[in-house]
Design a protein around this motif. Structure first.
Motif, PDB file in Angstrom:
ATOM      1  N   SER B  38       1.091  -1.022  -0.392  1.00 29.28           N
ATOM      2  CA  SER B  38       0.404   0.010  -0.002  1.00 29.28           C
ATOM      3  C   SER B  38       1.192   1.095   0.590  1.00 29.28           C
ATOM      4  O   SER B  38       0.297   2.406   0.189  1.00 29.28           O
ATOM      5  N   ASN B  39       2.438   1.347   0.473  1.00 32.61           N
ATOM      6  CA  ASN B  39       2.762   2.139   0.252  1.00 32.61           C
ATOM      7  C   ASN B  39       4.343   2.038  -1.000  1.00 32.61           C
ATOM      8  O   ASN B  39       5.280   0.911  -0.369  1.00 32.61           O
ATOM      9  N   SER B  95      -1.597  -2.391  -5.149  1.00 31.59           N
ATOM     10  CA  SER B  95      -3.024  -1.648  -4.410  1.00 31.59           C
ATOM     11  C   SER B  95      -2.891  -0.430  -4.215  1.00 31.59           C
ATOM     12  O   SER B  95      -1.743   0.743  -4.282  1.00 31.59           O
ATOM     13  N   ILE B  97      -3.502   3.648  -2.287  1.00 30.91           N
ATOM     14  CA  ILE B  97      -2.314   3.723  -0.938  1.00 30.91           C
ATOM     15  C   ILE B  97      -3.104   4.183  -0.227  1.00 30.91           C
ATOM     16  O   ILE B  97      -2.090   4.701   0.988  1.00 30.91           O
ATOM     17  N   ASP B  98      -4.205   4.212   0.051  1.00 28.05           N
ATOM     18  CA  ASP B  98      -5.034   5.203   0.840  1.00 28.05           C
ATOM     19  C   ASP B  98      -6.769   3.929   1.008  1.00 28.05           C
ATOM     20  O   ASP B  98      -7.007   4.100   1.777  1.00 28.05           O
ATOM     21  N   ASN B  99      -5.627   2.551   1.031  1.00 33.56           N
ATOM     22  CA  ASN B  99      -7.074   1.405   1.580  1.00 33.56           C
ATOM     23  C   ASN B  99      -7.192   2.260   3.011  1.00 33.56           C
ATOM     24  O   ASN B  99      -5.918   1.145   3.622  1.00 33.56           O
ATOM     25  N   PRO B 100      -8.412   1.905   3.244  1.00 34.49           N
ATOM     26  CA  PRO B 100      -8.009   2.077   4.848  1.00 34.49           C
ATOM     27  C   PRO B 100      -8.766   1.210   6.126  1.00 34.49           C
ATOM     28  O   PRO B 100      -8.649   1.297   6.773  1.00 34.49           O
ATOM     29  N   GLU B 101      -7.944   0.250   5.187  1.00 34.65           N
ATOM     30  CA  GLU B 101      -8.619  -1.436   6.046  1.00 34.65           C
ATOM     31  C   GLU B 101      -7.194  -0.986   7.775  1.00 34.65           C
ATOM     32  O   GLU B 101      -6.127  -0.207   7.412  1.00 34.65           O
TER      33      GLU B 101
END
Lengths: 134, 103, 255
Positions: B38-39, B95, B97-101
């Motif tokens: 995610s990063n 992915s 980067i701001d997927n809030p899981e």
């Protein structure tokens, strides 16, 4: 995610996964041929690595290889080995100033110095990962 | 052949992935490098540079925020939203980067 | 003050935030240290031998009833955030209270209610009671997606590497776009070893660098031994640099 994908035109897919909980769980559901677990000889790194190995093992992934990274001496390698089940394939990659330099500069380690010890160790590992070499 | 490289952040998995991908490509294989972090930083280790790496990430963001009603197929992700790196390694960012899981 | 430490994985957030929390407590402040990483980290840097503490109980969150409006899950109205902290945090050295995300031993999916409860408790702490020092997991996933709403100041820990700078820039940008409470965003340069490192990090992130923590083997050794840096090597350059940061931020009262 990867399991259902059809990568006809590619010989190899190398997927770089973050090691969060979500990913480790999904790893148990993936279909991959080989899992490479990268861990340093620190408690946190080994904790994550051991969990990943557990999940990959449950899924009966084809092959599991642990890269013991930034190894400074035999104790480090031993510490990494001890964190995984006996018989786990562990490849040691030494701590390498050239990797540090590549990181600083933002260039590919393999471009900066393909003969650097850590790079050579990873190149050797890659050779063993070839699809037809088992 | 599908290969997953995992590890705690900072342990060296991105460096490891990059050397493996480049080595297999130098050996003549068609290689796709998927950055599922995610990063996403794999582009830097592969040798495409930080600007190109960030451009791919921005494209991925725009993809989700754009008009597409469905998630892109793998082929689309790789062919339209990927980038050619050194030794012909094809890089794609998977992915957001701001997927809030929680993680 | 309410500080969240964020940054690329491996940047050194846990060692810095743990040391920061211990030293701030030694100055006489009430300190609540929180760790919202599902994988263990901050406990060791605080000097706690425990790896796992009991998660916040599932019944701390309740589901929306049929016909009710609003989000599906919310904090149980019987749960008061301050009391929750008293009940579910553990005591660390120097009087630091430590509240931890549920840690995964088995299936992480069993812990999600407890994790939602954690988020509510932390985000709803009334100001004034606690100085909160938080260690957020590496990367961008949590930092500005609602898991750091409680913070007034965000410290991005950045190493002098291209990847860390890229992550730092990303986090700074996300902070800018974050519609929730306006936060002050600063950089902490870590593992500094060369003369131009601080400038590189300031230029590369566009942020004010409020501390330069030197590359210090003592931190790595402390980690290997699962000891808090402030206990293992209280006079090492890295620990002293973190203590200066505490003093600087306390004086500025920015947070």
């Amino acid at each position: 995610m990867l399991g259902s994908a059809d990568f006809d035109e590619q010989d190899v897919v190398v997927a770089d996964f973050e090691a969060g909980v979500g990913t480790l769980t999904r790893l148990g559901e993936e279909h991959v041929d080989t899992v490479v677990i990268v861990a340093e000889a620190t408690p946190k790194s080994l904790e994550v690595g051991a969990r990943a190995a557990f999940l990959a093992d449950q899924k009966a992934v084809g092959r599991i290889v642990v890269v013991a990274n930034r190894i400074r001496g035999p104790e480090d390698l031993e510490r990494v080995r001890a964190a995984f089940p006996p018989g786990t394939e562990v490849v040691g990659v030494p701590h390498d100033p050239k990797i540090v330099e590549a990181d600083r500069k933002g260039v590919a380690p393999i471009d900066l110095d393909p003969d650097a010890p850590a790079v050579k160790a990873l190149i050797a590992l890659a050779a063993t990962l070839l699809p037809h070499s088992n | 052949m599908k290969l997953a490289v995992v590890g705690k952040g900072g342990s060296g998995k991105t460096t490891t992935s990059s050397v493996i991908a480049r080595t297999l490509a130098k050996g003549g294989l068609a290689v796709v490098a998927l950055d599922c972090d995610s990063n996403p930083n794999l582009g830097i280790s592969l040798g495409v540079g930080d600007e190109e790496t960030e451009r791919l990430v921005s494209m991925r963001q725009a993809l989700d925020e754009g008009e597409e009603a469905h998630a892109p197929t793998w082929d689309t992700l790789i062919s339209r939203y990927g980038s050619d790196g050194p030794d012909g390694v094809r890089l794609a960012v998977v992915s957001r980067i701001d997927n809030p899981e929680p993680g | 003050m309410r500080l969240a430490f964020v940054g690329k994985g491996g940047a050194g957030k846990s060692a810095i935030s743990g040391t920061f929390a211990r030293y701030l407590a030694r100055q006489g402040h009430n300190v609540l240290a929180i760790d919202s990483d599902p994988l263990p980290g901050l406990a060791f840097s605080l000097g706690l031998p425990i790896e796992y503490s009991p998660p916040i109980p599932d019944d701390a969150v309740v589901e929306r009833k049929e016909g009710e409006e609003g989000p599906r899950w919310r904090l149980n109205p019987d749960v008061d955030p301050l009391e929750a902290v008293e009940k579910w945090s553990v005591e660390a050295p120097d009087g630091v209270r430590f509240l931890q995300f549920g840690k995964i031993k088995g299936d992480p999916r069993n812990l999600w209610k407890s994790q939602i409860a954690f988020r509510f408790v932390v985000n709803r702490l009334p100001p004034g009671n606690w100085n909160v020092v938080g260690d957020l997991p590496g990367g961008t996933r949590q930092a500005f997606t609602g898991w750091g709403n409680w913070a007034q100041t965000v410290l991005i820990v950045v190493e002098p590497t291209a990847k860390s700078l890229l992550s730092g820039r990303r986090l700074a940008r996300m902070a800018d776009l974050d519609p929730e409470s306006p936060k002050r965003v600063l950089a902490v340069a870590n593992k500094v070893s060369e003369a131009g490192d601080v400038d590189m990090i300031a230029t590369g992130t566009g942020l004010e660098v409020v501390a330069a923590i030197p590359l210090d083997d003592a931190l790595a050794e402390a980690e290997r031994r699962q000891l808090a840096p402030i206990d293992f090597a209280p006079d090492c350059p890295a620990v002293l640099a973190v203590e200066s940061l505490v003093e600087r931020l306390s004086e500025e009262r920015v947070s």
